[in-house]
Design a protein around this motif. Structure first.
Motif, mmCIF file in Angstrom:
data_model
loop_
_atom_site.group_PDB
_atom_site.id
_atom_site.type_symbol
_atom_site.label_atom_id
_atom_site.label_comp_id
_atom_site.label_asym_id
_atom_site.label_seq_id
_atom_site.Cartn_x
_atom_site.Cartn_y
_atom_site.Cartn_z
ATOM 1 N N GLN A 57 -3.790 22.607 98.982
ATOM 2 C CA GLN A 57 -2.690 23.473 98.337
ATOM 3 C C GLN A 57 -3.013 24.972 98.813
ATOM 4 O O GLN A 57 -2.207 25.767 98.580
ATOM 5 N N GLY A 58 -3.992 25.348 99.432
ATOM 6 C CA GLY A 58 -4.382 26.586 99.635
ATOM 7 C C GLY A 58 -4.166 26.967 100.998
ATOM 8 O O GLY A 58 -3.484 26.283 101.884
ATOM 9 N N PRO A 59 -4.916 28.152 101.663
ATOM 10 C CA PRO A 59 -4.797 28.694 103.182
ATOM 11 C C PRO A 59 -4.790 27.289 103.868
ATOM 12 O O PRO A 59 -4.109 27.235 105.018
ATOM 13 N N TRP A 60 -5.895 26.691 103.731
ATOM 14 C CA TRP A 60 -6.095 25.592 104.693
ATOM 15 C C TRP A 60 -5.061 24.563 104.900
ATOM 16 O O TRP A 60 -4.643 24.199 105.909
ATOM 17 N N CYS A 173 -6.917 17.155 111.964
ATOM 18 C CA CYS A 173 -5.598 16.825 111.386
ATOM 19 C C CYS A 173 -5.136 17.191 110.197
ATOM 20 O O CYS A 173 -4.252 16.931 109.595
ATOM 21 N N GLY A 174 -5.941 18.401 109.758
ATOM 22 C CA GLY A 174 -5.625 19.099 108.402
ATOM 23 C C GLY A 174 -6.187 18.668 107.378
ATOM 24 O O GLY A 174 -5.866 19.074 106.099
ATOM 25 N N GLU A 198 -20.074 30.184 108.339
ATOM 26 C CA GLU A 198 -20.247 31.592 109.010
ATOM 27 C C GLU A 198 -18.909 31.429 109.934
ATOM 28 O O GLU A 198 -18.422 32.679 110.217
ATOM 29 N N ALA A 199 -18.233 30.372 110.134
ATOM 30 C CA ALA A 199 -17.107 30.497 111.011
ATOM 31 C C ALA A 199 -15.756 30.726 110.044
ATOM 32 O O ALA A 199 -14.575 30.816 110.572
ATOM 33 N N GLY A 200 -15.925 30.820 108.700
ATOM 34 C CA GLY A 200 -14.836 31.157 107.875
ATOM 35 C C GLY A 200 -14.058 29.932 107.466
ATOM 36 O O GLY A 200 -12.833 30.311 107.315
ATOM 37 N N ALA A 205 -12.274 23.092 102.634
ATOM 38 C CA ALA A 205 -11.985 22.182 103.562
ATOM 39 C C ALA A 205 -12.848 21.457 104.198
ATOM 40 O O ALA A 205 -12.781 20.211 104.585
ATOM 41 N N PHE A 206 -14.382 21.979 104.097
ATOM 42 C CA PHE A 206 -15.386 21.362 104.459
ATOM 43 C C PHE A 206 -16.372 21.119 103.186
ATOM 44 O O PHE A 206 -16.964 22.197 102.579
#
Ligand SMILES: NC(=O)c1ccc[n+]([C@@H]2O[C@H](COP(=O)([O-])OP(=O)(O)OC[C@H]3O[C@@H](n4cnc5c(N)ncnc54)[C@H](O)[C@@H]3O)[C@@H](O)[C@H]2O)c1
Ligand SMILES: N/C(=C\C=C\C=O)C(=O)O
Length: 488
Positions: A57-60, A173-174, A198-200, A205-206
């Motif tokens: 539901q957020g930026p991801w 695939c999101g 580090e990749a932001g 998401a992970f």
């Protein structure tokens, strides 16, 4: 001796999380302590799954396919930047040769992210046109959406390769992912979490939770009602257990399970290439690859010569420290697993095997004697119904038997509860085309082994798995597809 023991943490909602309960990570090379691992309890697993759900539901959840592709390349860049750390971590956990970790395990970690970054960027969706009964031209097209939160449970044999083989397409695939690596190989998964940070990667998401299977993080994760799909790589019986759990809520599953793979060597083969190929397919990673050949069938006219050549080649394999020059084989993953393999070495003798070479534990006369090493082993003389010819051993061992006709060897190869991979050695193109489709397996290699095009479907039949991953097959598993029909 390992440097000072490290503490490996969980990673949840963009933060590294320690826990009071930890378990030891032990080197299979010399039995020394590598570090301690923070074990996630049910509450922490619940926090990880909720973080994954919130991320949708957020930026991801707003990332476009192109943005996800860009992020996956950034993750691959991060692994490349810390490549030597990943190699050292994988080698410390597993005892494998440094050369293998560099050229296979970590290299494939980078390739997995880059492959699915490209695929999701290029993936189109289906669209069909039809004329409806009322004369209207109607378009029907499909759109891909993520499942939501995907549980990824991975094994210890190729830790980084197999974990990223699932994380990359799932995130492409999101989906949000919650990963649970094997308790035997926690290190590269933890480094991957650092690279994600580090990749932001957007928080949630992970997520990474450490622990075991039953009554621990693995079970808590698969049982969690907000897990939308489960992808699992491991033993067939574990897959069956997880499948029962996945039935609650009817969650989608993708399983890459065990194997009892065959190599089939015809008399017309390139003899030296076939010997080298079967040495690779039986002893790579100390036989701890699901695709390894634990059954070798050799056409009778070259059987004795092939056995002698394979014996010689196996005895020439250099077993030793991961960083030794020219080392071909390291230790097994643990003493527990070595005990299992040694039990099969004893069983083979009880079943009447002739031990062509090996069958024991090498004596180094140094700290490696506290490790989990075994000798590369070749048996012959067992009947096809022997347990050592039917059950997955998952060590540096194969049974070699003669055959006389194509029909016979196809029948014998297919006489298995598993169906993952077969390797065929022949110069006869007609034969290669005619017999390869007759093997009841997921993959057949001809005059090679474990050569992988990541766009192709990968998986097994029977006890070897459910579903296919690779290329668009991964995009299909990690997506929910909606078909939209537009009437003017
Ligand atoms: N087909 C493939 O592509 C493939 C690839 C690699 C390994 N494998 C198979 O994996 C096996 C070796 O790996 P392993 O010993 O780690 O397998 P395993 O089944 O013991 O464990 C695999 C993972 O599952 C977790 N787990 C165990 N029980 C669980 C449960 N009840 N619920 C949730 N999670 C649970 C473990 O903690 C680990 O992370 C071999 O059989 C090998 O053939 C198959
Ligand atoms: N899944 C893959 C390999 C599996 C190896 C089994 O141990 C791959 O190469 O993608």
């Amino acid at each position: 001796m390992n440097p000072s023991p490290v503490l490996l943490r969980n990673y949840i909602a963009g933060e590294f999380v320690t826990t009071k309960t930890t378990f030891a990570n032990i080197s299979p090379v010399d039995g020394t302590l590598i570090g301690h691992v923070c074990e996630a309890d049910a509450d922490l697993v619940d926090r990880a799954v909720r973080a994954g759900k919130a991320a949708q539901q957020g930026p991801w959840g707003q990332y476009s396919a192109a943005q996800r592709a860009q992020l996956l390349h950034k993750i691959a860049d991060g692994i490349e930047r810390r490549f030597d750390e990943f190699v050292a971590a994988e080698v410390a956990d597993t005892g494998r040769p440094v050369h293998q970790a560099r050229t296979l395990d970590i290299a494939r970690g980078v390739a997995n992210f880059r492959t699915f970054a490209e695929l999701i960027n290029q993936a189109g969706n289906e669209c069909f046109e039809m004329r409806a009964a009322d004369g209207s031209d109607v378009f029907s097209f499909s759109v891909r959406k993520p499942h939501g939160v995907v549980a990824i449970i991975s094994p210890w044999n190729l830790p980084m390769l197999l974990l990223t083989w699932k994380v990359a397409p799932a995130m492409a695939c999101g989906n949000s992912v919650v990963i649970k690596p094997s308790e035997d190989t926690p290190s590269t998964a933890t480094l991957l979490a650092e690279v994600m940070h580090e990749a932001g990667v957007p928080e949630g998401a992970f997520n990474l939770v450490h622990g075991f299977g039953p009554n621990s993080a693995g079970e808590y994760l698969t049982k969690h009602p907000d897990i939308d799909a489960i992808t699992f790589t491991g033993e067939s019986r574990t897959g069956a257990t997880i499948m029962k759990v996945a039935a609650e809520g009817v969650r989608d599953v993708s399983f890459e399970l065990g194997g009892k793979n065959a190599a089939v060597v015809f008399a017309d083969c390139d003899f030296d290439a076939a010997v080298a190929g079967v040495i690779r397919s039986s002893f790579t990673n100390s036989g701890q690859v699901c695709l390894c050949s634990e059954r070798v069938y050799v056409e009778r006219p070259i059987f004795d010569r092939f056995v002698a050549a394979l014996k010689q080649a196996a005895e020439n394999l250099k077993i030793g420290y991961p960083d030794e020059d020219g080392v071909n084989m390291g230790s097994l993953i643990s003493h527990k697993h070595r005990d299992k393999v040694m039990a099969y070495f004893d069983l083979a003798r009880d079943e009447g095997a002739e031990v062509v070479t090996g069958g024991g534990i090498p004596n180094f006369g140094d700290e490696r004697d506290r490790g989990a090493y075994v000798q590369p082993t070749i048996w012959t003389g067992l009947p096809d119904d022997a347990r050592c010819v039917r059950e997955e051993i998952f060590g540096p061992v194969c049974h070699i038997a003669p055959f006389d006709t194509e029909e016979e060897v196809i029948r014998r190869v297919n006489d298995s509860a598993y169906g993952l991979a077969t390797a065929v050695w022949t110069r006869d193109l007609r034969r290669a085309h005619s017999i390869t489709r007759k093997f009841h397996v997921g993959m057949v290699w001809v005059n090679t082994w474990f050569l992988r095009d990541l766009r192709t479907p990968f998986g097994g039949v029977r006890l070897s798995g459910i579903g296919r991953e690779g290329g668009r097959h991964s995009l299909d598993f990690y997506s929910e597809i909606t078909t939209i029909c537009m009437h003017p």
